[in-house]
Design an enzyme around this catalytic site. Structure first.
Site, PDB file in Angstrom:
ATOM      1  N   GLY A  11       0.806  -1.222   0.000  1.00 16.38           N
ATOM      2  CA  GLY A  11       0.000   0.000   0.000  1.00 16.38           C
ATOM      3  C   GLY A  11       0.835   1.265   0.000  1.00 16.38           C
ATOM      4  O   GLY A  11       0.456   2.257  -0.634  1.00 16.38           O
ATOM      5  N   ASN A  12       1.976   1.245   0.688  1.00 14.24           N
ATOM      6  CA  ASN A  12       2.745   2.493   0.803  1.00 14.24           C
ATOM      7  C   ASN A  12       3.413   2.889  -0.510  1.00 14.24           C
ATOM      8  O   ASN A  12       3.885   4.005  -0.653  1.00 14.24           O
ATOM      9  CB  ASN A  12       3.791   2.398   1.928  1.00 14.24           C
ATOM     10  CG  ASN A  12       4.869   1.401   1.630  1.00 14.24           C
ATOM     11  OD1 ASN A  12       4.602   0.319   1.115  1.00 14.24           O
ATOM     12  ND2 ASN A  12       6.093   1.751   1.922  1.00 14.24           N
ATOM     13  N   LYS A 127     -12.156 -10.957   5.494  1.00 14.41           N
ATOM     14  CA  LYS A 127     -11.279  -9.887   5.018  1.00 14.41           C
ATOM     15  C   LYS A 127     -12.057  -8.558   4.971  1.00 14.41           C
ATOM     16  O   LYS A 127     -12.993  -8.408   4.178  1.00 14.41           O
ATOM     17  CB  LYS A 127     -10.766 -10.268   3.621  1.00 14.41           C
ATOM     18  CG  LYS A 127     -10.036  -9.169   2.889  1.00 14.41           C
ATOM     19  CD  LYS A 127      -8.667  -8.903   3.482  1.00 14.41           C
ATOM     20  CE  LYS A 127      -7.996  -7.725   2.781  1.00 14.41           C
ATOM     21  NZ  LYS A 127      -6.791  -7.296   3.473  1.00 14.41           N
ATOM     22  N   LYS A 210      -2.903 -10.188  -2.012  1.00  8.28           N
ATOM     23  CA  LYS A 210      -1.951  -9.895  -3.081  1.00  8.28           C
ATOM     24  C   LYS A 210      -0.596 -10.576  -2.861  1.00  8.28           C
ATOM     25  O   LYS A 210       0.088 -10.911  -3.834  1.00  8.28           O
ATOM     26  CB  LYS A 210      -1.782  -8.382  -3.264  1.00  8.28           C
ATOM     27  CG  LYS A 210      -0.935  -7.681  -2.217  1.00  8.28           C
ATOM     28  CD  LYS A 210       0.337  -7.112  -2.794  1.00  8.28           C
ATOM     29  CE  LYS A 210       1.298  -6.523  -1.794  1.00  8.28           C
ATOM     30  NZ  LYS A 210       1.069  -6.450  -0.400  1.00  8.28           N
ATOM     31  N   LYS A 272       2.638 -12.109   3.999  1.00  6.46           N
ATOM     32  CA  LYS A 272       3.932 -11.863   3.345  1.00  6.46           C
ATOM     33  C   LYS A 272       4.903 -12.990   3.679  1.00  6.46           C
ATOM     34  O   LYS A 272       5.613 -13.502   2.805  1.00  6.46           O
ATOM     35  CB  LYS A 272       4.523 -10.518   3.799  1.00  6.46           C
ATOM     36  CG  LYS A 272       3.665  -9.348   3.399  1.00  6.46           C
ATOM     37  CD  LYS A 272       4.293  -8.024   3.807  1.00  6.46           C
ATOM     38  CE  LYS A 272       3.250  -6.939   3.865  1.00  6.46           C
ATOM     39  NZ  LYS A 272       2.430  -6.822   2.647  1.00  6.46           N
TER      40      LYS A 272
HETATM   41  P1  ADP Z   1       1.413  -3.665   2.696  1.00  8.34           P
HETATM   42  O1  ADP Z   1       0.448  -2.548   2.527  1.00  8.34           O
HETATM   43  O2  ADP Z   1       2.803  -3.342   2.269  1.00  8.34           O
HETATM   44  O3  ADP Z   1       0.911  -4.968   2.172  1.00  8.34           O
HETATM   45  P2  ADP Z   1       0.739  -4.263   5.483  1.00  8.34           P
HETATM   46  O4  ADP Z   1       0.323  -3.052   6.236  1.00  8.34           O
HETATM   47  O5  ADP Z   1      -0.296  -5.208   5.044  1.00  8.34           O
HETATM   48  O6  ADP Z   1       1.631  -3.814   4.267  1.00  8.34           O
HETATM   49  O7  ADP Z   1       1.829  -5.086   6.330  1.00  8.34           O
HETATM   50  C1  ADP Z   1       2.990  -4.438   6.849  1.00  8.34           C
HETATM   51  C2  ADP Z   1       2.749  -4.149   8.327  1.00  8.34           C
HETATM   52  O8  ADP Z   1       2.728  -5.378   9.060  1.00  8.34           O
HETATM   53  C3  ADP Z   1       3.819  -3.368   9.033  1.00  8.34           C
HETATM   54  O9  ADP Z   1       3.691  -1.982   8.826  1.00  8.34           O
HETATM   55  C4  ADP Z   1       3.574  -3.765  10.509  1.00  8.34           C
HETATM   56  O10 ADP Z   1       2.747  -2.800  11.128  1.00  8.34           O
HETATM   57  C5  ADP Z   1       2.779  -5.068  10.436  1.00  8.34           C
HETATM   58  N1  ADP Z   1       3.354  -6.206  11.142  1.00  8.34           N
HETATM   59  C6  ADP Z   1       2.619  -7.137  11.801  1.00  8.34           C
HETATM   60  N2  ADP Z   1       3.384  -8.093  12.331  1.00  8.34           N
HETATM   61  C7  ADP Z   1       4.675  -7.779  12.006  1.00  8.34           C
HETATM   62  C8  ADP Z   1       5.935  -8.412  12.268  1.00  8.34           C
HETATM   63  N3  ADP Z   1       6.041  -9.541  12.969  1.00  8.34           N
HETATM   64  N4  ADP Z   1       7.042  -7.805  11.766  1.00  8.34           N
HETATM   65  C9  ADP Z   1       6.964  -6.656  11.049  1.00  8.34           C
HETATM   66  N5  ADP Z   1       5.790  -6.026  10.783  1.00  8.34           N
HETATM   67  C10 ADP Z   1       4.656  -6.575  11.252  1.00  8.34           C
HETATM   68 MG    MG Z   2      -0.409  -1.415   4.456  1.00  8.26          MG
END
Ligand code: ADP
Ligand code: MG
Length: 313
Positions: A11-12, A127, A210, A272
């Site tokens: 998202g970022n 979701k 995704k 991820k």
């Molecule tokens: P994207 O939009 O890139 O898919 P998400 O917001 O879905 O990202 O996932 C990234 C976020 O996951 C990080 O910003 C963090 O807040 C969260 N997160 C949850 N658990 C963990 C972890 N164990 N290590 C790192 N980040 C984590």
């Molecule tokens: Mg995000």
């Protein structure tokens, strides 16, 4: 010799740091992200891009809802297809700009992802998508067949997030890649479709994660490396606790163990890590989870969480 790399943008890479998704925010964020992607292309790698679409789909759903009295709302799979078109267009323009004066060959493939109509996720939609609403609006939309749940900040629609089985347009993506294109594919996890008893494909009200779709796409296009670009430099053990520790290079066996211990939140880092594990377990050279600014260094090492197949000796 460069690798064949799939980059999954979070998202970022597509919205402002606070998640705002105005056209200007999306322009700026994608422009910035493509500067990093261009670095990998210049280094001689074959690059394919996939991306999330949460805020963008949320915007379209809201528009659907606000204009329902004049235009029939369109199904969720159509909304996903629309975001593939707009985000793909922005990526193509931004990547051409970032590669200039070198010529760029960039293409976006509208991509369908096959899911199983008997996937258990359809029985228990979890979701959350779109904005938060008051209970009355949620209840009204429930009468139209949607599922809504109460969260801390209000009511939100929830949909099924079934497992991606196959990226149906992966072969088109490969053909373009082999013709020298940087391809954008499977945006938003792909447009979810199911195969009916008669063999025909139809869209479904669902969203595919995704990152999990990226793992399937990476295998389908024989990617050597999967880079999951997000907003944190590493996956972290004990995230949010005093003993938090970033994970650097790690084997699939050790990371599976940490996954089982529950270190990665569902819906954010969890998928991820799962995607990185699946890719590396199924023969990928490495999967790296890191922040967008670091993707240029992700392949050379010492950056991010690098997942490689094997067991610790
Ligand atoms: P994207 O939009 O890139 O898919 P998400 O917001 O879905 O990202 O996932 C990234 C976020 O996951 C990080 O910003 C963090 O807040 C969260 N997160 C949850 N658990 C963990 C972890 N164990 N290590 C790192 N980040 C984590
Ligand atoms: Mg995000």
């Amino acid at each position: 010799m460069g690798g064949r790399i799939l980059i999954a943008l979070g998202g970022n890479a597509m919205t402002a740091p606070d998640g705002s998704a105005s056209p200007g925010d999306q322009h700026r964020a994608i422009g910035q992200a493509m500067i990093h992607v261009a670095g990998l292309i210049r280094a001689g790698h074959q690059v394919m891009i996939t991306h999330g679409n949460g805020p963008q789909v949320g915007n379209i759903l809201l528009k659907n809802q606000l204009t329902a009295h004049v235009l029939p709302p369109v199904p969720l799979d159509w909304c996903v297809a629309q975001t593939q078109g707009t985000i793909g267009t922005l990526i193509m323009n931004a990547l051409e700009r970032a590669l200039a004066p070198d010529p760029a060959r960039v293409a976006t493939v509208v991509t369908r992802t096959l899911v199983d109509r008997d996937d258990p996720a359809f029985l228990d939609p979890v979701k959350p998508i779109g904005q938060y609403f008051e209970e009355a609006e949620a209840r009204r939309l429930e009468t139209q067949g949607q599922t809504w749940r109460r969260f801390e900040r209000g009511w939100r629609r929830v949909v099924a997030s079934p497992e991606p089985l196959e990226i149906l347009d992966g072969s088109a993506a490969i053909a373009l890649m082999e013709a020298g294109y940087t391809v954008v594919a499977a945006g938003g996890g792909g447009v979810p479709v199911v195969r009916g008893a008669d063999g025909a494909l139809n869209g479904v009200e669902a969203v595919v994660d995704k990152d999990l779709a990226a793992a399937v796409l990476a295998a389908a296009v024989y990617a050597t490396d999967l880079i999951i670009a997000t907003d944190v430099p590493n996956a972290v053990v004990g995230y949010g606790t005093a003993s938090a520790r970033p994970i650097e290079e790690i084997t699939t066996a050790s990371l599976r163990e940490l996954y089982r211990e529950g270190h990665f939140a569902g819906g954010s880092m969890g998928p991820k890590v799962e995607a990185a594990l699946r890719f590396a377990e199924n023969g990928g050279r490495q999967a790296v989870i890191t922040s967008l600014e670091h993707i240029g260094d992700a392949l050379s090492g010492n950056i991010g969480t690098r997942v490689i197949r094997g067991v610790e000796r």
